[in-house]
Design a protein around this motif. Sequence first.
Motif, PDB file in Angstrom:
ATOM      1  N   THR A 165       0.826  -1.211   0.000  1.00 17.84           N
ATOM      2  CA  THR A 165       0.000   0.000   0.000  1.00 17.84           C
ATOM      3  C   THR A 165       0.863   1.264   0.000  1.00 17.84           C
ATOM      4  O   THR A 165       0.504   2.267  -0.617  1.00 17.84           O
ATOM      5  CB  THR A 165      -0.961   0.016   1.205  1.00 17.84           C
ATOM      6  OG1 THR A 165      -0.213  -0.166   2.415  1.00 17.84           O
ATOM      7  CG2 THR A 165      -1.989  -1.092   1.079  1.00 17.84           C
ATOM      8  N   MET A 166       2.009   1.201   0.664  1.00 17.85           N
ATOM      9  CA  MET A 166       2.930   2.337   0.640  1.00 17.85           C
ATOM     10  C   MET A 166       3.500   2.552  -0.761  1.00 17.85           C
ATOM     11  O   MET A 166       3.634   3.696  -1.221  1.00 17.85           O
ATOM     12  CB  MET A 166       4.070   2.106   1.632  1.00 17.85           C
ATOM     13  CG  MET A 166       5.095   3.228   1.670  1.00 17.85           C
ATOM     14  SD  MET A 166       6.341   2.980   2.981  1.00 17.85           S
ATOM     15  CE  MET A 166       7.127   1.459   2.420  1.00 17.85           C
ATOM     16  N   LEU A 167       3.821   1.469  -1.458  1.00 17.66           N
ATOM     17  CA  LEU A 167       4.324   1.578  -2.828  1.00 17.66           C
ATOM     18  C   LEU A 167       3.279   2.221  -3.736  1.00 17.66           C
ATOM     19  O   LEU A 167       3.603   3.088  -4.562  1.00 17.66           O
ATOM     20  CB  LEU A 167       4.703   0.189  -3.350  1.00 17.66           C
ATOM     21  CG  LEU A 167       5.131   0.115  -4.822  1.00 17.66           C
ATOM     22  CD1 LEU A 167       6.376   0.966  -5.071  1.00 17.66           C
ATOM     23  CD2 LEU A 167       5.385  -1.335  -5.223  1.00 17.66           C
ATOM     24  N   ILE A 168       2.026   1.816  -3.582  1.00 18.33           N
ATOM     25  CA  ILE A 168       0.946   2.416  -4.369  1.00 18.33           C
ATOM     26  C   ILE A 168       0.845   3.907  -4.075  1.00 18.33           C
ATOM     27  O   ILE A 168       0.726   4.741  -4.978  1.00 18.33           O
ATOM     28  CB  ILE A 168      -0.390   1.696  -4.061  1.00 18.33           C
ATOM     29  CG1 ILE A 168      -0.344   0.252  -4.569  1.00 18.33           C
ATOM     30  CG2 ILE A 168      -1.566   2.451  -4.688  1.00 18.33           C
ATOM     31  CD1 ILE A 168      -1.517  -0.594  -4.102  1.00 18.33           C
ATOM     32  N   ASP A 169       0.911   4.240  -2.805  1.00 18.03           N
ATOM     33  CA  ASP A 169       0.821   5.641  -2.379  1.00 18.03           C
ATOM     34  C   ASP A 169       1.957   6.469  -2.959  1.00 18.03           C
ATOM     35  O   ASP A 169       1.735   7.553  -3.533  1.00 18.03           O
ATOM     36  CB  ASP A 169       0.850   5.690  -0.854  1.00 18.03           C
ATOM     37  CG  ASP A 169       0.806   7.102  -0.316  1.00 18.03           C
ATOM     38  OD1 ASP A 169       0.020   7.915  -0.833  1.00 18.03           O
ATOM     39  OD2 ASP A 169       1.547   7.403   0.631  1.00 18.03           O
ATOM     40  N   GLU A 197      16.856   9.394   3.341  1.00 18.39           N
ATOM     41  CA  GLU A 197      16.489  10.799   3.205  1.00 18.39           C
ATOM     42  C   GLU A 197      16.600  11.316   1.777  1.00 18.39           C
ATOM     43  O   GLU A 197      15.686  11.984   1.269  1.00 18.39           O
ATOM     44  CB  GLU A 197      17.329  11.659   4.154  1.00 18.39           C
ATOM     45  CG  GLU A 197      16.845  13.082   4.287  1.00 18.39           C
ATOM     46  CD  GLU A 197      15.395  13.197   4.737  1.00 18.39           C
ATOM     47  OE1 GLU A 197      14.761  14.209   4.390  1.00 18.39           O
ATOM     48  OE2 GLU A 197      14.886  12.286   5.423  1.00 18.39           O
ATOM     49  N   ILE A 198      17.691  11.034   1.086  1.00 12.85           N
ATOM     50  CA  ILE A 198      17.837  11.489  -0.302  1.00 12.85           C
ATOM     51  C   ILE A 198      16.819  10.804  -1.219  1.00 12.85           C
ATOM     52  O   ILE A 198      16.162  11.485  -2.028  1.00 12.85           O
ATOM     53  CB  ILE A 198      19.282  11.285  -0.804  1.00 12.85           C
ATOM     54  CG1 ILE A 198      20.210  12.286  -0.102  1.00 12.85           C
ATOM     55  CG2 ILE A 198      19.363  11.441  -2.324  1.00 12.85           C
ATOM     56  CD1 ILE A 198      21.667  12.158  -0.480  1.00 12.85           C
ATOM     57  N   PRO A 199      16.642   9.480  -1.137  1.00 13.08           N
ATOM     58  CA  PRO A 199      15.571   8.859  -1.944  1.00 13.08           C
ATOM     59  C   PRO A 199      14.193   9.450  -1.666  1.00 13.08           C
ATOM     60  O   PRO A 199      13.400   9.637  -2.598  1.00 13.08           O
ATOM     61  CB  PRO A 199      15.635   7.381  -1.529  1.00 13.08           C
ATOM     62  CG  PRO A 199      17.042   7.170  -1.116  1.00 13.08           C
ATOM     63  CD  PRO A 199      17.459   8.454  -0.455  1.00 13.08           C
ATOM     64  N   PHE A 200      13.890   9.749  -0.411  1.00  9.99           N
ATOM     65  CA  PHE A 200      12.613  10.363  -0.037  1.00  9.99           C
ATOM     66  C   PHE A 200      12.439  11.712  -0.727  1.00  9.99           C
ATOM     67  O   PHE A 200      11.378  12.004  -1.303  1.00  9.99           O
ATOM     68  CB  PHE A 200      12.569  10.522   1.485  1.00  9.99           C
ATOM     69  CG  PHE A 200      11.357  11.248   2.010  1.00  9.99           C
ATOM     70  CD1 PHE A 200      10.120  10.619   2.083  1.00  9.99           C
ATOM     71  CD2 PHE A 200      11.454  12.560   2.462  1.00  9.99           C
ATOM     72  CE1 PHE A 200       8.999  11.282   2.579  1.00  9.99           C
ATOM     73  CE2 PHE A 200      10.353  13.232   2.964  1.00  9.99           C
ATOM     74  CZ  PHE A 200       9.119  12.594   3.018  1.00  9.99           C
ATOM     75  N   ASP A 201      13.471  12.532  -0.693  1.00 10.47           N
ATOM     76  CA  ASP A 201      13.402  13.847  -1.329  1.00 10.47           C
ATOM     77  C   ASP A 201      13.303  13.738  -2.843  1.00 10.47           C
ATOM     78  O   ASP A 201      12.551  14.481  -3.486  1.00 10.47           O
ATOM     79  CB  ASP A 201      14.621  14.682  -0.941  1.00 10.47           C
ATOM     80  CG  ASP A 201      14.609  15.075   0.536  1.00 10.47           C
ATOM     81  OD1 ASP A 201      13.537  14.972   1.159  1.00 10.47           O
ATOM     82  OD2 ASP A 201      15.667  15.470   1.057  1.00 10.47           O
ATOM     83  N   LEU A 202      14.055  12.817  -3.426  1.00 10.83           N
ATOM     84  CA  LEU A 202      14.025  12.643  -4.886  1.00 10.83           C
ATOM     85  C   LEU A 202      12.640  12.232  -5.372  1.00 10.83           C
ATOM     86  O   LEU A 202      12.172  12.709  -6.406  1.00 10.83           O
ATOM     87  CB  LEU A 202      15.047  11.591  -5.313  1.00 10.83           C
ATOM     88  CG  LEU A 202      16.499  12.035  -5.477  1.00 10.83           C
ATOM     89  CD1 LEU A 202      17.380  10.830  -5.764  1.00 10.83           C
ATOM     90  CD2 LEU A 202      16.633  13.060  -6.601  1.00 10.83           C
ATOM     91  N   VAL A 205       5.293   9.651  -9.404  1.00 16.38           N
ATOM     92  CA  VAL A 205       5.176   9.519 -10.856  1.00 16.38           C
ATOM     93  C   VAL A 205       3.840  10.045 -11.377  1.00 16.38           C
ATOM     94  O   VAL A 205       3.788  10.844 -12.319  1.00 16.38           O
ATOM     95  CB  VAL A 205       5.370   8.046 -11.276  1.00 16.38           C
ATOM     96  CG1 VAL A 205       5.205   7.902 -12.789  1.00 16.38           C
ATOM     97  CG2 VAL A 205       6.745   7.541 -10.837  1.00 16.38           C
ATOM     98  N   VAL A 206       2.728   9.609 -10.773  1.00 19.44           N
ATOM     99  CA  VAL A 206       1.407  10.030 -11.263  1.00 19.44           C
ATOM    100  C   VAL A 206       1.203  11.524 -11.053  1.00 19.44           C
ATOM    101  O   VAL A 206       0.667  12.221 -11.927  1.00 19.44           O
ATOM    102  CB  VAL A 206       0.288   9.217 -10.577  1.00 19.44           C
ATOM    103  CG1 VAL A 206      -1.088   9.683 -11.066  1.00 19.44           C
ATOM    104  CG2 VAL A 206       0.468   7.727 -10.847  1.00 19.44           C
ATOM    105  N   ILE A 210      14.024   4.283  -6.768  1.00 23.55           N
ATOM    106  CA  ILE A 210      13.555   3.897  -8.102  1.00 23.55           C
ATOM    107  C   ILE A 210      12.481   4.859  -8.589  1.00 23.55           C
ATOM    108  O   ILE A 210      12.522   5.341  -9.725  1.00 23.55           O
ATOM    109  CB  ILE A 210      13.025   2.447  -8.085  1.00 23.55           C
ATOM    110  CG1 ILE A 210      14.178   1.467  -7.825  1.00 23.55           C
ATOM    111  CG2 ILE A 210      12.327   2.112  -9.412  1.00 23.55           C
ATOM    112  CD1 ILE A 210      13.729   0.043  -7.597  1.00 23.55           C
ATOM    113  N   LEU A 211      11.517   5.155  -7.727  1.00 18.64           N
ATOM    114  CA  LEU A 211      10.454   6.098  -8.108  1.00 18.64           C
ATOM    115  C   LEU A 211      11.024   7.487  -8.370  1.00 18.64           C
ATOM    116  O   LEU A 211      10.589   8.186  -9.299  1.00 18.64           O
ATOM    117  CB  LEU A 211       9.394   6.174  -7.008  1.00 18.64           C
ATOM    118  CG  LEU A 211       8.514   4.939  -6.824  1.00 18.64           C
ATOM    119  CD1 LEU A 211       7.606   5.115  -5.607  1.00 18.64           C
ATOM    120  CD2 LEU A 211       7.674   4.669  -8.076  1.00 18.64           C
TER     121      LEU A 211
END
Length: 252
Positions: free
Chosen positions: A34-38, A111-116, A44-45, A239-240
């Motif tokens: 569910t987190m991945l969907i969110d 942290e960097i992946p979250f921001d990206l 991306v969306v 990845i996202l």
Amino acid sequence: MEEQRVSHSRLMAGLSGSRYGLSSSTLKLFACITMLIDHTGGSVVLQLLNQPAIRANAARYNQILSVYTVMRQIGRLAFPIFCFLIVEGYYHTHDVRKYMERLFLFSLISEIPFDLALKPGWFYPLKQNVYFTLLIGLWTIWTMDQFRSRRMLRLVIALCGMTFARGLMTDYSFRGVFLIVVLYLFHDERLVQCFAGAAAIAWETYAPPSFILCYLYNGKRGLRLKYFFYLFYPVHLMILGLIRWLCIATIT
């Protein structure tokens, strides 16, 4: 204190194990999906929705907006489950300090992946990832547990934890720490705990139903995939984030 906490967790696991049917790994897998969907919706969306070509086409924009809205609603189920499992993890772990050290390490890694993935750039100091919230929540209930007979001091500790999360501007902020504290305080009675948790997260409209699954927790570990869950958060965000910025670069 440590032995009392571990024996209590074993007692609760034994009481629930004969009645309920979802293991810790099953709950984590559901929360991760569910987190991945969110996050796919939020990175991306959402990026698609912001494109001029999409915005110029009202029908297409509304279709994508509907998908985005549903994805974000589904994603609200994840965070309460992670908070529930943080509390369960506290009662089951044999070394709380190592547990907190792992959360801190992955807070930094994420942290960097979250921001990206979810913020304007690779460095965005105005919002920190959810691992920080879970870490502060874990530290708060651990500290509260050292002063079981001193109610006012426990209240002060809880307020300090919530204030720290708000000051650090973590994902879910003080509300996330508050939810963890509530789940800790009502840990001894699963049904009451789930109702209290649902009430504590009721400000997030689509989040309370996640406690139906938490109620079915059987106190067992399930699949041994500990580091998979720690790694899933930064890896899927990276990845996202790369997909999102690739879309930006391609369009511009």
